[in-house]
Write an enzyme that holds these catalytic residues in place. Structure first.
Site, short mmCIF file in Angstrom:
data_model
loop_
_atom_site.label_atom_id
_atom_site.label_comp_id
_atom_site.label_asym_id
_atom_site.label_seq_id
_atom_site.Cartn_x
_atom_site.Cartn_y
_atom_site.Cartn_z
N TYR A 1 0.64 -1.18 -0.02
CA TYR A 1 -0.05 -0.01 0.10
C TYR A 1 0.94 1.31 0.02
O TYR A 1 1.73 1.59 0.93
CB TYR A 1 -0.86 -0.02 1.19
N PRO B 1 -16.24 -3.33 0.52
CA PRO B 1 -17.85 -3.43 0.82
C PRO B 1 -18.64 -2.77 0.10
O PRO B 1 -19.87 -2.83 0.16
CB PRO B 1 -17.85 -3.45 2.46
N PHE C 1 -21.17 0.97 -5.50
CA PHE C 1 -22.69 0.90 -6.06
C PHE C 1 -23.58 2.23 -5.07
O PHE C 1 -24.58 2.42 -5.68
CB PHE C 1 -23.25 -0.37 -5.73
#
Length: 305
Positions: A52, A216, A226
């Site tokens: 990361y 998630p 989403f």
């Protein structure tokens, strides 16, 4: 914030964890705010990886943490290793070097949990076993797990190591439900009956391995979120309805949907926005009904056989 006994290891991690992949984009002051916000809302688990920010995320986290009043023993630090440029590497030498690098960047003497990041087809489980034993015996790593492994890969590693693998970090969200679709469409000749992961959800429950859900709020592979996405009108309508009824955000409802599953999945959220994290943390206090859980599942375009 509710706690999860990770893999029945005795390590009690918050059911919502902060993923630090994007922390390299923050200043140390902003990173400090993120860490303090997380702890204030009951989050004691921080997920890292040597990959990361090419290690910068771990460094910024450590520099920010030292400016807080938070004690090292009051938080859980997890990191991952095994991804190099254009290849995976689970050699003994690389694992040991990677952990030393993470410890140096995180300014700590030990990791609570080390994960093998993505399956290396060239892995020699005997080498992994040697590395794990050295790390545990030296006190550098308390517990071990994997990330994005299917059951046979878990079994292969587990056969050779003396430590129990306690977690498997996998992609899971309302818009990425393959792990549960397969289980409901057994023996059906449709797309959802395809076993993409070897039955990893049921396997993990049988072997007391905690699943950590990454991305998630994402659909696809980092294609976008989403939440409030016009591609998911029915899902957002249902999330909005339930969010209004319960006085929380859509993100909290989407998180609560994962937490509802009896596998006791830990949710890794990657937001670097303190206000957003506060809203997500509210999910720990939401109890969706069975019907609400299924209604959300249907709204995402899923069905029952």
């Amino acid at each position: 914030m509710k706690r999860i006994n990770l893999g029945k290891s005795g390590i009690l991690g918050s059911e919502i964890a902060l993923g630090c992949m994007r922390m390299d984009a923050l200043s140390e002051k902003d990173a400090q705010t993120m860490i303090e916000t997380a702890v204030e809302h009951g989050i004691n688990f921080f997920d890292h990886a040597d990959k990361y920010g090419k290690g910068e995320s771990e460094s910024i986290f450590a520099n920010a943490l030292k400016n807080t009043s938070i004690k090292r023993e009051d938080i859980i630090l997890q990191s991952k290793c095994g991804i190099e440029d254009r290849m995976y590497n689970f050699s003994k030498e690389h694992i040991l070097e990677a952990v030393d690098g993470s410890l140096q960047r995180l300014k700590t003497d030990y990791l609570d949990i080390l994960l093998l990041h993505r399956p290396d087809p060239l892995m020699e489980p005997e080498e992994i076993a040697e590395a794990f034993s050295i790390l545990q015996n030296s006190g550098k790593v308390r517990q071990f797990g994997v990330s994005n492994f299917h059951p046979y890969q878990v079994d292969l590693v587990q056969k050779y190591i003396s430590q129990k693998l306690i977690v498997n970090q996998l992609q899971f969200s309302i818009a990425h439900t393959g792990m549960i679709d397969f289980g409901m469409h057994v023996n059906m000749k449709d797309e959802r009956s395809i076993n993409h992961d070897g039955g990893v959800l049921e396997y993990s429950r049988l072997h007391d391995i905690t699943i950590q859900a990454w991305s998630p709020f994402q659909y696809g592979f980092f294609e976008g979120v989403f939440i409030d996405n016009p591609k998911f009108p029915e899902l957002n309508e249902k999330l909005g309805q339930l969010a209004e009824e319960k006085g929380v955000s859509k993100m909290a409802i989407a998180t609560a949907w994962i937490l509802k599953h009896p596998a006791k999945i830990q949710v890794i959220v990657g937001t670097m926005n303190p206000g957003r994290l506060e809203k997500i943390a509210e999910a720990s206090n939401i109890a969706l009904t069975r019907q609400e859980w299924y209604d959300i599942y249907f709204a995402a375009g899923n069905d029952l056989p």
